[in-house]
Motif scaffolding. Sequence first.
Motif, PDB file in Angstrom:
ATOM      1  N   LYS A  20      -8.610  -2.351  -2.587  1.00  7.23           N
ATOM      2  CA  LYS A  20      -7.268  -2.849  -2.885  1.00  7.23           C
ATOM      3  C   LYS A  20      -6.230  -1.763  -2.647  1.00  7.23           C
ATOM      4  CE  LYS A  20      -4.362  -5.016  -6.406  1.00  7.23           C
ATOM      5  NZ  LYS A  20      -4.280  -5.529  -7.800  1.00  7.23           N
ATOM      6  N   ALA A  21      -6.512  -0.550  -3.129  1.00  2.00           N
ATOM      7  CA  ALA A  21      -5.578   0.556  -2.930  1.00  2.00           C
ATOM      8  C   ALA A  21      -5.397   0.839  -1.450  1.00  2.00           C
ATOM      9  CB  ALA A  21      -6.075   1.804  -3.656  1.00  2.00           C
ATOM     10  N   SER A  22      -6.492   0.797  -0.708  1.00  2.00           N
ATOM     11  CA  SER A  22      -6.424   1.072   0.716  1.00  2.00           C
ATOM     12  C   SER A  22      -5.617   0.008   1.445  1.00  2.00           C
ATOM     13  CB  SER A  22      -7.851   1.144   1.292  1.00  2.00           C
ATOM     14  OG  SER A  22      -7.841   1.617   2.611  1.00  2.00           O
ATOM     15  N   THR A  23      -5.841  -1.244   1.087  1.00  2.88           N
ATOM     16  CA  THR A  23      -5.121  -2.350   1.731  1.00  2.88           C
ATOM     17  C   THR A  23      -3.628  -2.278   1.445  1.00  2.88           C
ATOM     18  OG1 THR A  23      -7.058  -3.801   1.640  1.00  2.88           O
ATOM     19  CG2 THR A  23      -4.908  -4.856   1.865  1.00  2.88           C
ATOM     20  N   GLU A  24      -3.269  -2.049   0.191  1.00  2.00           N
ATOM     21  CA  GLU A  24      -1.847  -2.008  -0.170  1.00  2.00           C
ATOM     22  C   GLU A  24      -1.153  -0.794   0.450  1.00  2.00           C
ATOM     23  OE1 GLU A  24      -0.241  -4.352  -1.440  1.00  2.00           O
ATOM     24  OE2 GLU A  24      -1.877  -5.600  -2.184  1.00  2.00           O
ATOM     25  N   ALA A  25      -1.842   0.331   0.485  1.00  2.00           N
ATOM     26  CA  ALA A  25      -1.248   1.526   1.086  1.00  2.00           C
ATOM     27  C   ALA A  25      -1.044   1.335   2.585  1.00  2.00           C
ATOM     28  CB  ALA A  25      -2.133   2.736   0.819  1.00  2.00           C
ATOM     29  N   ILE A  31      12.134   7.049   3.913  1.00 10.29           N
ATOM     30  CA  ILE A  31      10.908   6.474   4.483  1.00 10.29           C
ATOM     31  C   ILE A  31       9.722   6.677   3.544  1.00 10.29           C
ATOM     32  CG2 ILE A  31       9.303   6.522   6.417  1.00 10.29           C
ATOM     33  CD1 ILE A  31      11.578   7.671   8.141  1.00 10.29           C
ATOM     34  N   ALA A  32       9.521   7.918   3.110  1.00  5.27           N
ATOM     35  CA  ALA A  32       8.341   8.249   2.307  1.00  5.27           C
ATOM     36  C   ALA A  32       8.357   7.551   0.947  1.00  5.27           C
ATOM     37  CB  ALA A  32       8.247   9.761   2.132  1.00  5.27           C
ATOM     38  N   ALA A  33       9.470   7.666   0.229  1.00  6.34           N
ATOM     39  CA  ALA A  33       9.535   7.061  -1.108  1.00  6.34           C
ATOM     40  C   ALA A  33       9.375   5.540  -1.062  1.00  6.34           C
ATOM     41  CB  ALA A  33      10.830   7.460  -1.807  1.00  6.34           C
ATOM     42  N   PRO A  34      10.051   4.821  -0.148  1.00  3.71           N
ATOM     43  CA  PRO A  34       9.819   3.370  -0.077  1.00  3.71           C
ATOM     44  C   PRO A  34       8.357   3.009   0.192  1.00  3.71           C
ATOM     45  CG  PRO A  34      11.820   3.932   1.105  1.00  3.71           C
ATOM     46  CD  PRO A  34      11.161   5.231   0.742  1.00  3.71           C
ATOM     47  N   THR A  35       7.686   3.801   1.018  1.00  5.59           N
ATOM     48  CA  THR A  35       6.268   3.543   1.277  1.00  5.59           C
ATOM     49  C   THR A  35       5.480   3.644  -0.021  1.00  5.59           C
ATOM     50  OG1 THR A  35       6.435   4.424   3.538  1.00  5.59           O
ATOM     51  CG2 THR A  35       4.234   4.322   2.556  1.00  5.59           C
ATOM     52  N   TRP A  36       5.753   4.676  -0.802  1.00  6.33           N
ATOM     53  CA  TRP A  36       5.042   4.875  -2.075  1.00  6.33           C
ATOM     54  C   TRP A  36       5.231   3.678  -2.996  1.00  6.33           C
ATOM     55  CZ3 TRP A  36       5.352   5.071  -7.299  1.00  6.33           C
ATOM     56  CH2 TRP A  36       4.396   5.810  -7.996  1.00  6.33           C
ATOM     57  N   PHE A  37       6.468   3.244  -3.179  1.00  5.01           N
ATOM     58  CA  PHE A  37       6.741   2.158  -4.121  1.00  5.01           C
ATOM     59  C   PHE A  37       6.182   0.828  -3.628  1.00  5.01           C
ATOM     60  CE2 PHE A  37      10.076   5.223  -5.402  1.00  5.01           C
ATOM     61  CZ  PHE A  37       9.740   5.332  -6.741  1.00  5.01           C
ATOM     62  N   LYS A  38       6.209   0.580  -2.326  1.00  7.27           N
ATOM     63  CA  LYS A  38       5.637  -0.660  -1.783  1.00  7.27           C
ATOM     64  C   LYS A  38       4.129  -0.724  -2.053  1.00  7.27           C
ATOM     65  CE  LYS A  38       8.951  -1.144   2.047  1.00  7.27           C
ATOM     66  NZ  LYS A  38       9.607  -2.376   1.589  1.00  7.27           N
ATOM     67  N   ALA A  39       3.461   0.423  -1.983  1.00 10.23           N
ATOM     68  CA  ALA A  39       2.018   0.452  -2.227  1.00 10.23           C
ATOM     69  C   ALA A  39       1.692   0.416  -3.710  1.00 10.23           C
ATOM     70  CB  ALA A  39       1.417   1.712  -1.591  1.00 10.23           C
ATOM     71  N   MET A  40       2.417   1.216  -4.496  1.00  9.82           N
ATOM     72  CA  MET A  40       2.069   1.381  -5.904  1.00  9.82           C
ATOM     73  C   MET A  40       2.487   0.208  -6.782  1.00  9.82           C
ATOM     74  SD  MET A  40       0.300   4.072  -6.409  1.00  9.82           S
ATOM     75  CE  MET A  40      -0.063   5.761  -5.914  1.00  9.82           C
ATOM     76  N   GLY A  41       3.483  -0.544  -6.374  1.00  4.13           N
ATOM     77  CA  GLY A  41       3.897  -1.713  -7.152  1.00  4.13           C
ATOM     78  C   GLY A  41       2.739  -2.678  -7.377  1.00  4.13           C
ATOM     79  N   PRO A  42       2.103  -3.174  -6.308  1.00  6.90           N
ATOM     80  CA  PRO A  42       0.968  -4.095  -6.495  1.00  6.90           C
ATOM     81  C   PRO A  42      -0.213  -3.464  -7.232  1.00  6.90           C
ATOM     82  CG  PRO A  42       1.814  -4.214  -4.242  1.00  6.90           C
ATOM     83  CD  PRO A  42       2.497  -3.057  -4.892  1.00  6.90           C
ATOM     84  N   LEU A  43      -0.435  -2.165  -7.043  1.00 10.39           N
ATOM     85  CA  LEU A  43      -1.573  -1.526  -7.696  1.00 10.39           C
ATOM     86  C   LEU A  43      -1.385  -1.404  -9.204  1.00 10.39           C
ATOM     87  CD1 LEU A  43      -2.575   1.361  -5.247  1.00 10.39           C
ATOM     88  CD2 LEU A  43      -3.581  -0.907  -5.510  1.00 10.39           C
ATOM     89  N   HIS A  44      -0.141  -1.352  -9.647  1.00 11.26           N
ATOM     90  CA  HIS A  44       0.133  -1.230 -11.080  1.00 11.26           C
ATOM     91  C   HIS A  44       0.442  -2.577 -11.740  1.00 11.26           C
ATOM     92  CE1 HIS A  44       0.622   3.033 -10.016  1.00 11.26           C
ATOM     93  NE2 HIS A  44       0.453   3.298 -11.295  1.00 11.26           N
ATOM     94  N   ALA A  45       0.485  -3.638 -10.948  1.00 12.56           N
ATOM     95  CA  ALA A  45       0.940  -4.927 -11.476  1.00 12.56           C
ATOM     96  C   ALA A  45       0.097  -5.417 -12.647  1.00 12.56           C
ATOM     97  CB  ALA A  45       0.935  -5.970 -10.353  1.00 12.56           C
ATOM     98  N   ASP A  46      -1.222  -5.149 -12.601  1.00 14.93           N
ATOM     99  CA  ASP A  46      -2.090  -5.639 -13.674  1.00 14.93           C
ATOM    100  C   ASP A  46      -2.517  -4.537 -14.639  1.00 14.93           C
ATOM    101  OD1 ASP A  46      -3.628  -4.247 -11.916  1.00 14.93           O
ATOM    102  OD2 ASP A  46      -5.254  -5.712 -11.788  1.00 14.93           O
TER     103      ASP A  46
END
Length: 700
Positions: A336-341, A671-686
């Motif tokens: 999941k982490a790999s897919t979202e990242a 660029i870098a910060a938006p990438t981080w938040f796009k990935a980490m949002g779904p990973l922290h959702a639950d």
Amino acid sequence: MRVARASGMVKLLGLCVVAGVLVAAMLFPVFGGLGLASNQAAETVDKVSADLVSVDPPLLTTITDKDGNPIAHLYDQDRVIVNADQINDTMKAAIVAIEDKRFFDHNGVDWQGTMRAMVKNAASDSITGGGSSLTQQYVKNYLAFVVAKNAKDPQYKKAIEQTPARKLKEIRIALDLERKLSKDEILTRYLNIVPFPYQIYGVAEAARAFFNTTPDKLEIHQAALLAAIVNMPGALNPVTNPEDAKKRRDIVIDKMAENKMLSRDADENKRLAEEYKAKALGVLPELNLRTSGCVGAGPTDGFFCEYALSYLKKAGLDMDQIKRGGYTIRTTLDPKASTEAKKAAEATVPKNTRGVANTMAIIEPGQDRHKVRALVANRDFGNNAEKGQSSYELPSQVTPFGAGSIFKVFTAAAYMQQKNAGISRPVAVPETYTSPVFKDGGRGWTVKNAGKYDGSSTVQGALALSPNTPFIKMEEEAGLKNVLDMAYKLGMRESMKGVNKAGEHKKGDSWSSVYDQMLRENSGSFTLGVTPASALEVSNVGATIMSEGRWCPPSPIEQILDRNGKPVPVREEPCEQVVDPALANSLAQGLSKDSVSGTAKTAASANGWSRPMIGKTGTTEDHKSSGFLGATRDYAGAVLVFTDGVAPQVICHTPVRLCGFSGTGAYGGDIAAPTWFKAMGPLHADKPDRGLPEADPRYR
């Protein structure tokens, strides 16, 4: 007439020689102990026979994610071993029918067939083979494909040479094996050893690759085809030469019918034989071939796979043994982490963007281990550069491009430690600052800010808004060596002492590490992040901070099991308490404002991020790289954006592109910060919001 007689005498002599060989073979078990030479020969045969019984053949090694799902395979020979009860009688009958119809009647050597071959070979003045029992073939295949590493190995040539000596050795070992193993055991071992096209060995992988089935479910015509091609896998490849493969398959079916293997009724045997011969070969339109290596892990997980193998090499594991050992390597990869990242990296920088790599590493903090959960890039992993692919370890390798102001974290930490300073301590923020400690030639080194700031701030505020001048002053007061040491301790291990300023690993006597170079040059620019870095090590800095100052190596390995299911130890560096927990927890609070009121605020807000975290953006002066470090108690992650083409240029955004050597370059928040938040949002959702540790009173 004399010539004819001479030729006849030669053939007769050859016949006698070969007959003598056979007699010696038959008498060997009785008289093999007579004489020193015979004793030595007997010892050799016993040793090889014992190896054939006890030494396992090369097997496929499987690399999995954390849940045990396969992501890649490694092999020299694509083989999976199966037991006798996992191979149906149909497959066993097919191979016996075509290769050794008297297999269950002889004691390891089919003397009738051997004598017939002997006469034929003597008549042709050569030893061309023929007459070998399945047991003898097993011996030959074992010596050729297990003892020998490959076709260039001298052992391989010895195993297949057509000489009386090799034949005698083969016969002796076959006789010995038949005293130690049952017929079913020998037949099963044979079927597990034999070669097929495409580096496939053994019926298990052949059944899967050609028919998408298992050897216990093979139908008559399928088993007959596999039996037909085992000894001529190149010439009878059913994909490249289907006509000859079918002819040979039909011969196998006829042989099965002749031996009443299809039915006990003769007429029914003939009818079934014609029915099966009328069937098409039935191989898959696209074979189920396994790719050996990390390309098989696919466009997303290939980078992780490469890092895992590099990690094992450094840990001392032999890659040749890994490829042949039948290991199961369970990694720490979180799919999941790999897919979202991966989705986030591509969404921010499309994969075909020329010359711009967007890389991300995610690590799970912990007191005992720092498990790597994802290593991705906007590039797909692969060898086709025209499709935007790369086989370099982009997220884990140290690149010559720096992480920019992320390195201010090390200066702040060293300053807090050395000066016993809290995150609320005021610091001056002049527009420019000329350092009396760090020199530019013979003069003081002058630094200016990249934007407009208030004239003063706190350590926490400076970390959030990232002006340059206060960090040069803090670096002076902390001492450059202490700042360098802090970078190394928190996680920049290879980046500091494994490469030089050009990102090159040690080579030649003149080579000097980043650590030594910066110290020798008394370079205050270190705090501005001008030296090489990797997304992986920057991410591990976040993991160390969120683990209360406990550093652990960024490990991609959960467990390794050998072919028998026994754990294989992996030598990893021990975890270290590199800074006091009070300092680490306070530093986490010091880094807690970037997503709230600092340089990452816009990216956080745009992606709906609201929970507490540590964060720090970074941009190099020439805008050829930028980055973002962020972490919670659950995940630490770093994104590095850098030029990966042959001609590095400024990276601009909206859209992301190379823009020559001027223009408005992208910052870490673009660029870098938006990438981080796009990935980490779904990973922290639950996941529950666990907040951040409180700052210690000493460092508030």
